[in-house]
Design an enzyme around this catalytic site. Structure first.
Site, PDB file in Angstrom:
ATOM      1  N   ARG A 193      46.601  27.531  35.588  1.00  0.00           N
ATOM      2  CA  ARG A 193      46.584  28.960  35.422  1.00  0.00           C
ATOM      3  C   ARG A 193      47.703  29.792  35.623  1.00  0.00           C
ATOM      4  O   ARG A 193      47.961  30.729  35.484  1.00  0.00           O
ATOM      5  CB  ARG A 193      45.441  29.617  36.203  1.00  0.00           C
ATOM      6  CG  ARG A 193      44.056  29.254  35.659  1.00  0.00           C
ATOM      7  CD  ARG A 193      43.132  30.131  36.469  1.00  0.00           C
ATOM      8  NE  ARG A 193      42.786  29.796  37.843  1.00  0.00           N
ATOM      9  CZ  ARG A 193      41.972  28.936  38.351  1.00  0.00           C
ATOM     10  NH1 ARG A 193      41.124  28.307  37.544  1.00  0.00           N
ATOM     11  NH2 ARG A 193      41.792  28.894  39.598  1.00  0.00           N
ATOM     12  N   ARG A 212      57.758  30.819  32.685  1.00  0.00           N
ATOM     13  CA  ARG A 212      58.336  31.674  31.456  1.00  0.00           C
ATOM     14  C   ARG A 212      60.083  31.438  31.366  1.00  0.00           C
ATOM     15  O   ARG A 212      60.629  31.400  32.363  1.00  0.00           O
ATOM     16  CB  ARG A 212      58.354  33.051  31.616  1.00  0.00           C
ATOM     17  CG  ARG A 212      56.810  33.506  31.448  1.00  0.00           C
ATOM     18  CD  ARG A 212      56.746  35.157  31.242  1.00  0.00           C
ATOM     19  NE  ARG A 212      55.415  35.608  31.392  1.00  0.00           N
ATOM     20  CZ  ARG A 212      54.993  36.350  32.451  1.00  0.00           C
ATOM     21  NH1 ARG A 212      55.856  36.947  33.164  1.00  0.00           N
ATOM     22  NH2 ARG A 212      53.836  36.704  32.688  1.00  0.00           N
ATOM     23  N   ARG A 243      36.809  29.758  50.939  1.00  0.00           N
ATOM     24  CA  ARG A 243      37.901  30.254  51.814  1.00  0.00           C
ATOM     25  C   ARG A 243      37.707  31.725  52.143  1.00  0.00           C
ATOM     26  O   ARG A 243      37.157  32.307  51.179  1.00  0.00           O
ATOM     27  CB  ARG A 243      39.381  30.205  51.067  1.00  0.00           C
ATOM     28  CG  ARG A 243      39.790  28.708  50.666  1.00  0.00           C
ATOM     29  CD  ARG A 243      39.671  27.891  51.812  1.00  0.00           C
ATOM     30  NE  ARG A 243      41.179  28.094  52.669  1.00  0.00           N
ATOM     31  CZ  ARG A 243      41.553  27.514  53.852  1.00  0.00           C
ATOM     32  NH1 ARG A 243      40.694  26.544  54.422  1.00  0.00           N
ATOM     33  NH2 ARG A 243      42.623  27.746  54.433  1.00  0.00           N
ATOM     34  N   ARG A 258      50.773  36.219  52.386  1.00  0.00           N
ATOM     35  CA  ARG A 258      51.429  36.980  51.631  1.00  0.00           C
ATOM     36  C   ARG A 258      51.316  38.016  52.607  1.00  0.00           C
ATOM     37  O   ARG A 258      50.364  38.400  53.344  1.00  0.00           O
ATOM     38  CB  ARG A 258      50.803  37.082  50.145  1.00  0.00           C
ATOM     39  CG  ARG A 258      49.451  37.290  50.257  1.00  0.00           C
ATOM     40  CD  ARG A 258      48.960  37.403  48.919  1.00  0.00           C
ATOM     41  NE  ARG A 258      47.506  37.939  48.817  1.00  0.00           N
ATOM     42  CZ  ARG A 258      46.965  38.124  47.691  1.00  0.00           C
ATOM     43  NH1 ARG A 258      47.531  38.108  46.439  1.00  0.00           N
ATOM     44  NH2 ARG A 258      45.686  38.282  47.390  1.00  0.00           N
ATOM     45  N   GLU A 284      48.149  38.583  55.229  1.00  0.00           N
ATOM     46  CA  GLU A 284      46.968  37.800  55.071  1.00  0.00           C
ATOM     47  C   GLU A 284      46.806  36.168  55.366  1.00  0.00           C
ATOM     48  O   GLU A 284      47.772  35.454  54.971  1.00  0.00           O
ATOM     49  CB  GLU A 284      46.909  37.996  53.373  1.00  0.00           C
ATOM     50  CG  GLU A 284      45.663  37.196  52.820  1.00  0.00           C
ATOM     51  CD  GLU A 284      45.533  37.606  51.286  1.00  0.00           C
ATOM     52  OE1 GLU A 284      45.981  38.689  50.870  1.00  0.00           O
ATOM     53  OE2 GLU A 284      45.137  36.861  50.527  1.00  0.00           O
ATOM     54  N   TYR A 327      35.590  31.541  40.713  1.00  0.00           N
ATOM     55  CA  TYR A 327      36.375  32.719  41.066  1.00  0.00           C
ATOM     56  C   TYR A 327      36.356  33.480  39.749  1.00  0.00           C
ATOM     57  O   TYR A 327      36.578  33.003  38.530  1.00  0.00           O
ATOM     58  CB  TYR A 327      37.931  32.139  41.070  1.00  0.00           C
ATOM     59  CG  TYR A 327      38.617  33.436  41.154  1.00  0.00           C
ATOM     60  CD1 TYR A 327      39.023  34.142  42.254  1.00  0.00           C
ATOM     61  CD2 TYR A 327      39.333  33.950  39.925  1.00  0.00           C
ATOM     62  CE1 TYR A 327      39.683  35.212  42.203  1.00  0.00           C
ATOM     63  CE2 TYR A 327      40.092  35.090  39.899  1.00  0.00           C
ATOM     64  CZ  TYR A 327      40.167  35.666  41.155  1.00  0.00           C
ATOM     65  OH  TYR A 327      40.904  37.042  41.306  1.00  0.00           O
ATOM     66  N   ASP A 337      37.795  37.207  37.610  1.00  0.00           N
ATOM     67  CA  ASP A 337      38.361  38.558  37.806  1.00  0.00           C
ATOM     68  C   ASP A 337      37.111  39.752  37.655  1.00  0.00           C
ATOM     69  O   ASP A 337      36.434  39.366  36.807  1.00  0.00           O
ATOM     70  CB  ASP A 337      39.465  38.418  36.766  1.00  0.00           C
ATOM     71  CG  ASP A 337      40.679  37.820  37.364  1.00  0.00           C
ATOM     72  OD1 ASP A 337      41.041  38.057  38.461  1.00  0.00           O
ATOM     73  OD2 ASP A 337      41.464  37.269  36.500  1.00  0.00           O
TER      74      ASP A 337
HETATM   75  C1  LIG Z   1      41.490  38.571  47.629  1.00  0.00           C
HETATM   76  C2  LIG Z   1      40.880  38.758  46.232  1.00  0.00           C
HETATM   77  C3  LIG Z   1      41.796  39.331  45.295  1.00  0.00           C
HETATM   78  C4  LIG Z   1      41.279  39.652  44.189  1.00  0.00           C
HETATM   79  N1  LIG Z   1      42.179  40.304  43.191  1.00  0.00           N
HETATM   80  C5  LIG Z   1      41.794  40.306  41.992  1.00  0.00           C
HETATM   81  C6  LIG Z   1      42.611  41.186  41.110  1.00  0.00           C
HETATM   82  O1  LIG Z   1      43.794  41.521  41.169  1.00  0.00           O
HETATM   83  N2  LIG Z   1      41.932  41.403  39.885  1.00  0.00           N
HETATM   84  C7  LIG Z   1      40.686  41.096  39.480  1.00  0.00           C
HETATM   85  O2  LIG Z   1      40.500  41.224  38.179  1.00  0.00           O
HETATM   86  N3  LIG Z   1      40.102  40.421  40.162  1.00  0.00           N
HETATM   87  C8  LIG Z   1      40.262  40.358  41.497  1.00  0.00           C
HETATM   88  N4  LIG Z   1      39.665  39.370  42.388  1.00  0.00           N
HETATM   89  C9  LIG Z   1      38.294  39.174  41.913  1.00  0.00           C
HETATM   90  C10 LIG Z   1      37.270  40.415  42.156  1.00  0.00           C
HETATM   91  O3  LIG Z   1      36.798  40.667  43.623  1.00  0.00           O
HETATM   92  C11 LIG Z   1      35.751  39.985  41.618  1.00  0.00           C
HETATM   93  O4  LIG Z   1      35.856  39.771  40.313  1.00  0.00           O
HETATM   94  C12 LIG Z   1      34.587  40.871  41.907  1.00  0.00           C
HETATM   95  O5  LIG Z   1      34.470  41.430  43.262  1.00  0.00           O
HETATM   96  C13 LIG Z   1      33.127  40.184  41.476  1.00  0.00           C
HETATM   97  O6  LIG Z   1      32.434  41.191  41.566  1.00  0.00           O
HETATM   98  P1  LIG Z   1      30.915  40.757  42.035  1.00  0.00           P
HETATM   99  O7  LIG Z   1      29.920  42.210  41.912  1.00  0.00           O
HETATM  100  O8  LIG Z   1      30.255  39.574  41.385  1.00  0.00           O
HETATM  101  O9  LIG Z   1      30.834  40.342  43.564  1.00  0.00           O
HETATM  102  P2  LIG Z   1      30.932  41.035  44.807  1.00  0.00           P
HETATM  103  O10 LIG Z   1      32.090  41.911  44.829  1.00  0.00           O
HETATM  104  O11 LIG Z   1      31.397  40.132  46.007  1.00  0.00           O
HETATM  105  O12 LIG Z   1      29.798  41.725  45.118  1.00  0.00           O
HETATM  106  C14 LIG Z   1      28.451  40.883  45.477  1.00  0.00           C
HETATM  107  C15 LIG Z   1      27.774  41.961  46.592  1.00  0.00           C
HETATM  108  O13 LIG Z   1      26.687  41.385  46.965  1.00  0.00           O
HETATM  109  C16 LIG Z   1      26.226  41.648  48.290  1.00  0.00           C
HETATM  110  N5  LIG Z   1      25.203  40.686  48.708  1.00  0.00           N
HETATM  111  C17 LIG Z   1      25.103  39.446  49.056  1.00  0.00           C
HETATM  112  N6  LIG Z   1      24.041  38.868  49.330  1.00  0.00           N
HETATM  113  C18 LIG Z   1      23.280  40.188  49.571  1.00  0.00           C
HETATM  114  C19 LIG Z   1      21.845  40.012  50.062  1.00  0.00           C
HETATM  115  N7  LIG Z   1      20.956  39.023  50.248  1.00  0.00           N
HETATM  116  N8  LIG Z   1      21.122  41.147  49.873  1.00  0.00           N
HETATM  117  C20 LIG Z   1      22.015  42.646  49.549  1.00  0.00           C
HETATM  118  N9  LIG Z   1      23.313  42.364  49.074  1.00  0.00           N
HETATM  119  C21 LIG Z   1      23.863  41.135  49.149  1.00  0.00           C
HETATM  120  C22 LIG Z   1      27.577  41.353  49.108  1.00  0.00           C
HETATM  121  O14 LIG Z   1      27.654  42.131  50.186  1.00  0.00           O
HETATM  122  C23 LIG Z   1      28.529  41.969  48.033  1.00  0.00           C
HETATM  123  O15 LIG Z   1      28.890  43.226  48.099  1.00  0.00           O
HETATM  124  C24 LIG Z   1      40.036  39.126  43.618  1.00  0.00           C
HETATM  125  C25 LIG Z   1      38.988  38.632  44.642  1.00  0.00           C
HETATM  126  C26 LIG Z   1      39.656  38.270  45.641  1.00  0.00           C
HETATM  127  C27 LIG Z   1      38.752  37.534  46.700  1.00  0.00           C
END
Ligand SMILES: Cc1cc2nc3c(=O)[nH]c(=O)nc-3n(C[C@H](O)[C@H](O)[C@H](O)COP(=O)(O)OP(=O)(O)OC[C@H]3O[C@@H](n4cnc5c(N)ncnc54)[C@H](O)[C@@H]3O)c2cc1C
Length: 386
Positions: A173, A177, A249, A279, A300, A348, A350
């Site tokens: 990924r 360039r 992680r 970072r 971090e 993972y 986005d």
């Molecule tokens: C450090 C980091 C940097 C990132 N940077 C980028 C970026 O620059 N650009 C990008 O496009 N994406 C980025 N991402 C990815 C992005 O965070 C995810 O795409 C996004 O959060 C996914 O959304 P989600 O709703 O699937 O999960 P989440 O945002 O994790 O939401 C899931 C929710 O479920 C809740 N939950 C879990 N179990 C229960 C339960 N039993 N009862 C009630 N609630 C519950 C949790 O509390 C959580 O709030 C990054 C991720 C990380 C870790």
């Protein structure tokens, strides 16, 4: 049309988008999140300095999907933003990603693009034809010097294992360039919301057919009160970790407040393994349209996720495949539950992919309901999917 009731577990992008699609089609969605806020890991908030902080780590919105771009723009103002990353190796700061400028700065050369490409090709290890590990892949791409300076230490800190134990797919990924372009992402749409991600998710959830319960853990025993459950929490938690805990992680952020500008860029990677953090993020650079006298940084640190930590990155080591297979089978057998999102499918993802998959799942469920069929359970099999 018969109105159906949905329990949506998780108020991140995955849960919010499905809830909205169901609500707009006349169904009811009850959303639960254990956290005191919506937006999941994309949560942003202004702190005491008034800087907009990306509380769970830096989030840059980038996509190639026009429909996802249109969707997010319905719910908030997206500001043009081009992400750049710098990297420290020893005492020298380089411009990432690996491009013409980095190659010339690192080797003390003045190559043209063609010369740089020929030079890197001469460094690359052509004897590796079937790369298995991250290290194989890096050596095959860029050779030992660049690999050891920019990838080996950083990767070890990020994943907690030697790059020889990580799959080659992780490096597939990373861009390489032979131009001076230092944009971190290639996608045509790149932006950061003017007011952060939280108001966007709040706006998605703002519909009369949606009820949100924060600080509330959804328990599987509540499922019977709903026609269908959309589970965006961890897949292993749904099954009470019966096949063991999937590896993640987690990140620790050490926050500091300084006057002025701390590092002059949003993200500075520290590649040397002797530096314990991976970072430093300086949040005000994600909002170049704002001015602030003070600045907020997050140093971090990456480590193995323990029971009460926030899961961030699925590790997906080869040895975990059997364990994951058990959960995949269980998810497939489960009736009236859709597993979605980064935790629900142990990948993972986005943000744009998250929104795209949530829209797809919602549309599949709505089409089935329009035909009078049962609500199908959607699940993207995480095995073999990047
Ligand atoms: C450090 C980091 C940097 C990132 N940077 C980028 C970026 O620059 N650009 C990008 O496009 N994406 C980025 N991402 C990815 C992005 O965070 C995810 O795409 C996004 O959060 C996914 O959304 P989600 O709703 O699937 O999960 P989440 O945002 O994790 O939401 C899931 C929710 O479920 C809740 N939950 C879990 N179990 C229960 C339960 N039993 N009862 C009630 N609630 C519950 C949790 O509390 C959580 O709030 C990054 C991720 C990380 C870790």
């Amino acid at each position: 049309m018969v109105s159906r009731s949905f329990a949506i577990v998780g108020a991140g992008f995955s849960g919010a988008v499905v809830a909205r699609q169901m609500a707009e089609a006349g169904h009811t969605a009850t959303v639960y999140d254990t956290r005191p806020h919506v937006a999941g890991n994309c949560f942003t908030a202004r702190d005491e300095t008034d800087v907009m902080v990306h509380v769970y780590g830096p989030h840059i919105f980038h996509t190639q999907h026009q429909h996802v771009w249109d969707y997010i723009n319905r719910f908030g103002e997206m500001m043009p933003y081009r992400h750049t990353v710098r990297a420290m190796v020893g005492d020298t700061m380089y411009r990432m990603p690996m491009n013409l400028t980095l190659i010339n700065d690192f080797f003390g050369t003045q190559f043209t693009p063609e010369e740089a490409e020929a030079f890197v090709t001469s460094k690359a290890d052509a004897t590796i034809t079937n790369p298995v590990s991250f290290e194989d892949q890096a050596l095959r791409f860029v050779g030992r010097e660049l690999y050891e300076a920019f990838f080996a230490g950083y990767t070890k800190k990020q994943w907690g294992v030697d790059p020889t134990e990580l799959p080659a797919s992780i490096l597939a990924r990373l861009p390489l360039r032979f131009t001076a372009d230092d944009s971190y992402f290639n996608h045509p749409f790149q932006a950061i919301p003017r007011n952060g991600y939280t108001p966007i998710v709040q706006a998605i959830l703002d519909h009369p057919n949606i009820t949100v319960h924060l600080n509330t853990r959804f328990n599987k025993s509540q499922s019977g009160s709903f026609d269908h459950v959309v589970w965006t929490g961890p897949i292993d938690a749904y099954f009470n970790f019966e096949h063991g805990r999937l590896g993640y992680r987690t990140l620790d952020f050490v926050k500091e407040v300084h006057d002025g500008d701390f590092q002059g860029c949003p993200v500075l990677n520290y590649c040397d393994v002797e530096v314990p953090y991976t970072r430093i993020t300086e949040h005000k650079h994600f909002a170049p349209w704002e001015t602030h006298e003070q600045t907020v940084t997050y140093r971090e640190y990456s480590r193995l996720c323990e029971e009460n930590d926030t899961p961030y990155y699925p590790i997906r080591l080869v040895e975990e495949k059997d364990q994951l297979l058990n959960y995949v089978q269980r998810a497939r057998d489960e009736r009236n539950v859709t597993f979605l999102g980064r935790l629900g499918t142990y990948r993972y993802l986005d943000m744009d992919v998250t929104i795209h998959e949530a829209l797809q799942a919602a549309s599949g469920m709505l089409s089935a309901m329009a035909d009078g069929s049962d609500i199908p359970s959607f699940f993207t099999d995480p095995i073999g999917v990047a």
